[in-house]
Design a protein around this motif. Structure first.
Motif, PDB file in Angstrom:
ATOM      1  N   LEU A  91      97.855   2.346  21.090  1.00 55.49           N
ATOM      2  CA  LEU A  91      98.048   3.756  21.404  1.00 55.49           C
ATOM      3  C   LEU A  91      97.438   4.670  20.347  1.00 55.49           C
ATOM      4  O   LEU A  91      97.560   4.419  19.153  1.00 55.49           O
ATOM      5  N   PRO A  92      96.822   5.766  20.799  1.00 52.35           N
ATOM      6  CA  PRO A  92      96.267   6.747  19.856  1.00 52.35           C
ATOM      7  C   PRO A  92      97.376   7.645  19.297  1.00 52.35           C
ATOM      8  O   PRO A  92      98.517   7.619  19.790  1.00 52.35           O
ATOM      9  N   TYR A  97     105.442   5.008  24.097  1.00 54.25           N
ATOM     10  CA  TYR A  97     105.587   4.136  25.266  1.00 54.25           C
ATOM     11  C   TYR A  97     107.071   3.917  25.549  1.00 54.25           C
ATOM     12  O   TYR A  97     107.938   4.204  24.709  1.00 54.25           O
ATOM     13  N   THR A  98     107.339   3.382  26.703  1.00 58.96           N
ATOM     14  CA  THR A  98     108.663   2.856  27.011  1.00 58.96           C
ATOM     15  C   THR A  98     108.461   1.632  27.898  1.00 58.96           C
ATOM     16  O   THR A  98     107.488   1.553  28.658  1.00 58.96           O
ATOM     17  N   THR A  99     109.351   0.682  27.779  1.00 60.07           N
ATOM     18  CA  THR A  99     109.278  -0.517  28.606  1.00 60.07           C
ATOM     19  C   THR A  99     109.707  -0.171  30.028  1.00 60.07           C
ATOM     20  O   THR A  99     110.778   0.391  30.235  1.00 60.07           O
ATOM     21  N   HIS A 124      96.438  -5.991  28.932  1.00 64.11           N
ATOM     22  CA  HIS A 124      95.799  -4.797  29.501  1.00 64.11           C
ATOM     23  C   HIS A 124      96.337  -3.576  28.766  1.00 64.11           C
ATOM     24  O   HIS A 124      97.539  -3.449  28.581  1.00 64.11           O
ATOM     25  N   ALA A 125      95.454  -2.699  28.345  1.00 63.25           N
ATOM     26  CA  ALA A 125      95.845  -1.439  27.719  1.00 63.25           C
ATOM     27  C   ALA A 125      95.106  -0.319  28.424  1.00 63.25           C
ATOM     28  O   ALA A 125      93.928  -0.089  28.176  1.00 63.25           O
ATOM     29  N   GLY A 126      95.802   0.342  29.339  1.00 59.76           N
ATOM     30  CA  GLY A 126      95.192   1.416  30.102  1.00 59.76           C
ATOM     31  C   GLY A 126      95.703   2.779  29.666  1.00 59.76           C
ATOM     32  O   GLY A 126      96.494   2.906  28.743  1.00 59.76           O
ATOM     33  N   ARG A 127      95.264   3.793  30.373  1.00 55.56           N
ATOM     34  CA  ARG A 127      95.665   5.164  30.047  1.00 55.56           C
ATOM     35  C   ARG A 127      97.151   5.401  30.312  1.00 55.56           C
ATOM     36  O   ARG A 127      97.809   6.123  29.584  1.00 55.56           O
ATOM     37  N   SER A 128      97.702   4.780  31.347  1.00 59.06           N
ATOM     38  CA  SER A 128      99.098   5.043  31.707  1.00 59.06           C
ATOM     39  C   SER A 128     100.014   3.829  31.598  1.00 59.06           C
ATOM     40  O   SER A 128     101.235   3.991  31.589  1.00 59.06           O
ATOM     41  N   THR A 129      99.448   2.636  31.536  1.00 61.51           N
ATOM     42  CA  THR A 129     100.285   1.442  31.397  1.00 61.51           C
ATOM     43  C   THR A 129      99.660   0.445  30.429  1.00 61.51           C
ATOM     44  O   THR A 129      98.457   0.439  30.192  1.00 61.51           O
ATOM     45  N   GLY A 130     100.520  -0.396  29.885  1.00 59.75           N
ATOM     46  CA  GLY A 130     100.088  -1.515  29.057  1.00 59.75           C
ATOM     47  C   GLY A 130     100.828  -2.753  29.509  1.00 59.75           C
ATOM     48  O   GLY A 130     102.013  -2.679  29.868  1.00 59.75           O
ATOM     49  N   VAL A 154     102.851   4.293  29.242  1.00 63.09           N
ATOM     50  CA  VAL A 154     102.308   5.055  28.120  1.00 63.09           C
ATOM     51  C   VAL A 154     102.641   6.524  28.358  1.00 63.09           C
ATOM     52  O   VAL A 154     102.427   7.062  29.446  1.00 63.09           O
ATOM     53  N   ILE A 155     103.193   7.157  27.319  1.00 62.49           N
ATOM     54  CA  ILE A 155     103.609   8.559  27.395  1.00 62.49           C
ATOM     55  C   ILE A 155     102.746   9.352  26.430  1.00 62.49           C
ATOM     56  O   ILE A 155     102.747   9.092  25.223  1.00 62.49           O
ATOM     57  N   ARG A 156     102.028  10.309  26.964  1.00 58.32           N
ATOM     58  CA  ARG A 156     101.137  11.140  26.131  1.00 58.32           C
ATOM     59  C   ARG A 156     101.833  12.474  25.860  1.00 58.32           C
ATOM     60  O   ARG A 156     102.325  13.119  26.762  1.00 58.32           O
TER      61      ARG A 156
END
Length: 157
Positions: A91-92, A97-99, A124-130, A154-156
């Motif tokens: 993550l940048p 994140y949350t599980t 996998h590490a995407g924009r909205s999920t990992g 993933v929470i931005r």
């Protein structure tokens, strides 16, 4: 170093000013506190790199269920920590994140006091999920004690 009170947790603005990898490196290196759950369940972050996180620990008497074996929640919490932290390494700054869900498969019982390593690796590490998977192995015998998989949101900021 473990957080002793809410005031000792990393402030949110500090958390968001670091990449996920930088944040976890700070915990590993003792510059930031280990999470309180790590003390409760007797484990700590020992290795971290992009896409990978490793925790070392050993179940204690307090982690046994009524029939005298290590509670499945101990396995699950370690796997959740390792797998989700592996996602966090990707993550940048400004993202958390949350599980969303995780699955655990226990393959054999861990004896009380036996030291284990729990490793999480990103798939996998995407924009909205990992997505990541994990394994718990004995440090001395190398045997596989449990596996898991997770999906994180993933929470931005």
């Amino acid at each position: 170093m473990f957080a002793q009170s809410p005031e000792e947790l990393v402030p949110r603005d500090r958390l968001l000013s670091l990449s996920g990898l930088e944040f976890l490196q700070g915990i590993r290196d003792g510059e930031l506190p280990q999470p309180p759950i790590a003390r409760t369940l007797n484990y700590r972050l020992v290795e971290v790199e992009e896409g990978r996180a490793v925790f070392r620990g050993a179940p204690r008497f307090e982690h046994l269920n009524p029939i005298g074996s290590v509670h499945g929640g101990w396995y699950g919490t370690l796997l959740d920590s390792a797998m989700a932290c592996a996602v966090q390494t990707m993550l940048p700054c400004g993202a958390t994140y949350t599980t969303l869900e995780y699955k655990v498969n226990i393959t054999r019982a861990i004896p009380t006091g036996m030291e284990i390593l729990c490793e999480g690796r990103v798939q996998h590490a995407g924009r909205s999920t990992g997505i990541s998977h994990g394994e718990i192995r004995g440090t001395e015998d190398g045997k596989l004690y449990a596996t898991g998989s997770t999906t994180c949101l993933v929470i931005r900021a």
